[in-house]
Scaffold this motif. Structure first.
Motif, PDB file in Angstrom:
ATOM      1  N   TYR A  41       0.657  -1.096   0.086  1.00  0.00           N
ATOM      2  CA  TYR A  41      -0.195   0.180  -0.023  1.00  0.00           C
ATOM      3  C   TYR A  41       0.768   1.376   0.202  1.00  0.00           C
ATOM      4  N   GLU A  42       2.045   1.355   0.877  1.00  0.00           N
ATOM      5  CA  GLU A  42       2.743   2.534   0.897  1.00  0.00           C
ATOM      6  C   GLU A  42       3.415   2.675  -0.406  1.00  0.00           C
ATOM      7  N   ILE A  43       3.851   1.523  -0.895  1.00  0.00           N
ATOM      8  CA  ILE A  43       4.838   1.948  -2.321  1.00  0.00           C
ATOM      9  C   ILE A  43       3.566   2.439  -3.473  1.00  0.00           C
ATOM     10  N   ASN A  44       2.447   1.734  -3.394  1.00  0.00           N
ATOM     11  CA  ASN A  44       1.372   2.424  -4.454  1.00  0.00           C
ATOM     12  C   ASN A  44       1.075   3.706  -4.075  1.00  0.00           C
ATOM     13  N   SER A  45       0.782   3.826  -2.746  1.00  0.00           N
ATOM     14  CA  SER A  45       0.425   5.324  -2.501  1.00  0.00           C
ATOM     15  C   SER A  45       1.233   6.399  -2.994  1.00  0.00           C
ATOM     16  N   ILE A  47       3.540   6.140  -5.298  1.00  0.00           N
ATOM     17  CA  ILE A  47       3.550   6.167  -6.800  1.00  0.00           C
ATOM     18  C   ILE A  47       2.580   7.110  -7.264  1.00  0.00           C
ATOM     19  N   LEU A  48       1.242   6.801  -6.636  1.00  0.00           N
ATOM     20  CA  LEU A  48       0.156   7.597  -7.139  1.00  0.00           C
ATOM     21  C   LEU A  48       0.002   9.225  -6.724  1.00  0.00           C
ATOM     22  N   ASP A  49       0.763   9.485  -5.456  1.00  0.00           N
ATOM     23  CA  ASP A  49       0.905  10.721  -5.264  1.00  0.00           C
ATOM     24  C   ASP A  49       1.906  11.280  -6.149  1.00  0.00           C
ATOM     25  N   TYR A  50       3.111  10.405  -6.263  1.00  0.00           N
ATOM     26  CA  TYR A  50       4.132  11.350  -7.159  1.00  0.00           C
ATOM     27  C   TYR A  50       3.299  11.810  -8.542  1.00  0.00           C
ATOM     28  N   GLN A  51       2.485  10.929  -9.311  1.00  0.00           N
ATOM     29  CA  GLN A  51       1.809  11.210 -10.235  1.00  0.00           C
ATOM     30  C   GLN A  51       0.935  12.461 -10.234  1.00  0.00           C
ATOM     31  N   TYR A  52       0.138  12.465  -9.017  1.00  0.00           N
ATOM     32  CA  TYR A  52      -0.836  13.535  -8.718  1.00  0.00           C
ATOM     33  C   TYR A  52       0.087  14.971  -8.637  1.00  0.00           C
ATOM     34  N   SER A  53       0.988  14.955  -7.884  1.00  0.00           N
ATOM     35  CA  SER A  53       1.881  16.007  -7.635  1.00  0.00           C
ATOM     36  C   SER A  53       2.547  16.466  -8.953  1.00  0.00           C
ATOM     37  N   SER A  54       3.007  15.613  -9.941  1.00  0.00           N
ATOM     38  CA  SER A  54       3.788  15.991 -11.007  1.00  0.00           C
ATOM     39  C   SER A  54       2.706  16.534 -12.025  1.00  0.00           C
ATOM     40  N   LEU A 102     -10.015  -5.515  -0.355  1.00  0.00           N
ATOM     41  CA  LEU A 102      -9.869  -5.509  -1.953  1.00  0.00           C
ATOM     42  C   LEU A 102     -10.311  -4.323  -2.272  1.00  0.00           C
ATOM     43  N   VAL A 103     -11.099  -3.577  -1.629  1.00  0.00           N
ATOM     44  CA  VAL A 103     -11.664  -2.284  -2.085  1.00  0.00           C
ATOM     45  C   VAL A 103     -10.956  -1.206  -2.450  1.00  0.00           C
ATOM     46  N   LEU A 104      -9.725  -0.955  -1.462  1.00  0.00           N
ATOM     47  CA  LEU A 104      -8.855   0.031  -1.765  1.00  0.00           C
ATOM     48  C   LEU A 104      -7.901  -0.147  -3.088  1.00  0.00           C
ATOM     49  N   PRO A 105      -7.258  -1.357  -3.350  1.00  0.00           N
ATOM     50  CA  PRO A 105      -6.479  -1.667  -4.455  1.00  0.00           C
ATOM     51  C   PRO A 105      -7.557  -1.739  -5.618  1.00  0.00           C
ATOM     52  N   ALA A 106      -8.433  -2.077  -5.540  1.00  0.00           N
ATOM     53  CA  ALA A 106      -9.429  -2.009  -6.889  1.00  0.00           C
ATOM     54  C   ALA A 106      -9.584  -0.571  -7.231  1.00  0.00           C
ATOM     55  N   ALA A 107      -9.907   0.544  -6.231  1.00  0.00           N
ATOM     56  CA  ALA A 107     -10.247   1.540  -6.462  1.00  0.00           C
ATOM     57  C   ALA A 107      -8.881   2.400  -6.926  1.00  0.00           C
ATOM     58  N   MET A 108      -7.825   1.948  -6.469  1.00  0.00           N
ATOM     59  CA  MET A 108      -6.451   2.766  -6.873  1.00  0.00           C
ATOM     60  C   MET A 108      -6.056   1.962  -8.394  1.00  0.00           C
ATOM     61  N   LEU A 127      -6.434   9.650  -8.614  1.00  0.00           N
ATOM     62  CA  LEU A 127      -5.554   8.862  -8.141  1.00  0.00           C
ATOM     63  C   LEU A 127      -5.351   9.362  -6.557  1.00  0.00           C
ATOM     64  N   THR A 128      -5.337  10.558  -5.789  1.00  0.00           N
ATOM     65  CA  THR A 128      -5.235  10.939  -4.592  1.00  0.00           C
ATOM     66  C   THR A 128      -6.804  10.561  -4.123  1.00  0.00           C
ATOM     67  N   ILE A 129      -7.794  10.782  -4.564  1.00  0.00           N
ATOM     68  CA  ILE A 129      -9.231  10.640  -4.293  1.00  0.00           C
ATOM     69  C   ILE A 129      -9.245   9.335  -3.864  1.00  0.00           C
ATOM     70  N   SER A 130      -8.923   8.301  -4.710  1.00  0.00           N
ATOM     71  CA  SER A 130      -8.926   6.854  -4.517  1.00  0.00           C
ATOM     72  C   SER A 130      -8.305   6.425  -3.463  1.00  0.00           C
ATOM     73  N   ASP A 131      -7.154   6.935  -3.205  1.00  0.00           N
ATOM     74  CA  ASP A 131      -6.139   6.702  -2.110  1.00  0.00           C
ATOM     75  C   ASP A 131      -6.725   7.136  -0.914  1.00  0.00           C
ATOM     76  N   ASN A 132      -6.693   8.495  -0.580  1.00  0.00           N
ATOM     77  CA  ASN A 132      -7.189   9.072   0.546  1.00  0.00           C
ATOM     78  C   ASN A 132      -8.693   8.758   1.142  1.00  0.00           C
ATOM     79  N   SER A 133      -9.485   8.670   0.081  1.00  0.00           N
ATOM     80  CA  SER A 133     -10.940   8.541   0.402  1.00  0.00           C
ATOM     81  C   SER A 133     -11.065   7.168   1.094  1.00  0.00           C
ATOM     82  N   PHE A 134     -10.280   5.916   0.591  1.00  0.00           N
ATOM     83  CA  PHE A 134     -10.672   4.624   1.006  1.00  0.00           C
ATOM     84  C   PHE A 134      -9.654   3.977   2.084  1.00  0.00           C
ATOM     85  N   ASN A 135      -8.541   4.818   1.951  1.00  0.00           N
ATOM     86  CA  ASN A 135      -7.220   4.218   3.014  1.00  0.00           C
ATOM     87  C   ASN A 135      -7.861   4.253   4.510  1.00  0.00           C
TER      88      ASN A 135
END
Length: 225
Positions: A41-45, A47-54, A102-108, A127-135
């Motif tokens: 989860y931390e790795i994927n979070s 990655i998605l945060d880096y994409q969102y910030s970029s 499995l809800v969070l990995p599916a959403a991400m 990306l950030t909505i799927s992560d922070n909303s369900f984590n």
């Protein structure tokens, strides 16, 4: 001063608990699965945060940037509260802990797929909505429930090891991976989603195993009672 004298002892006990927790995790497939869920989860979070910030770097002006982040933050808050109040207990009761895990990995995964196909600011926000909303709602609740059928020793020591060390190592590894991708690759940032898909696939495997094992352990406890 007694409190100052007690500090080294307390720190030593905490350190010993972490080492003991590591031993417990390595000796149990179930605890290893929980550790891997946290790590992946931390790795994927990250990655998605880096994409969102970029993607957000394209925003012009401080006012527009703050307004955009504010809107995204509001959406995250609303979805998180609605999920926590109405969906968490329903999903766990109706579909079980495995589905909840499995809800969070599916959403991400869905958010990553949308961003990969249509890389723009609004899809990056998913990306950030799927992560922070369900984590902090369903994922955190389901992950904490995995410790319920374990011993007090596991709840304290193994949990401390996973939350303190595994979580930080996962976060650090993801940051290094994202920075390495940015430094060594000329590919668009959306291609990091391929790495996210791989991480999610492995995460789903560990989530499935942990959920099924939890159900078996709680069934054993019910029969024993």
């Amino acid at each position: 001063d007694t409190s100052n004298a007690d500090r080294p002892k307390a720190a030593s006990e905490k350190e010993n608990a972490v080492f003991e927790g590591a031993r417990l995790v390595v000796a149990s497939k179930y605890l290893l699965a929980i550790a891997m869920i946290t790590f992946l989860y931390e790795i994927n979070s990250q990655i998605l945060d880096y994409q969102y910030s970029s993607a957000a770097e394209a925003l012009q002006g401080a006012e527009g940037t703050q307004a955009f982040f504010g809107r995204v933050g509001t959406i995250v808050g609303v979805v998180s509260v609605v999920t926590q109040l109405f969906l968490v207990s329903f999903i766990i009761r109706r579909f079980g802990i495995t589905t909840a895990l499995l809800v969070l990995p599916a959403a991400m995964g869905i958010a990553s797929g949308i961003y990969f196909v249509t890389p723009m600011l609004m899809t990056a926000a998913l990306l950030t909505i799927s992560d922070n909303s369900f984590n902090y709602s369903i994922n955190q609740t389901a992950r904490e429930m995995l410790y319920v059928p374990t011993s007090d020793d596991v709840k304290y020591k193994a949990r401390a090891f996973i939350n303190m060390l595994v979580q930080r190592v996962g976060k650090g590894a993801a940051i290094l991976m994202a920075l390495g991708f940015g430094a060594m690759s000329n590919l668009p940032i959306r291609y990091l989603s391929i790495l996210a898909f791989v991480v999610i696939a492995v995460w789903v495997g560990f989530g499935w195993y942990a959920g099924r094992r939890y159900e078996a352990l709680t069934a054993d406890e019910t029969r024993a009672a």
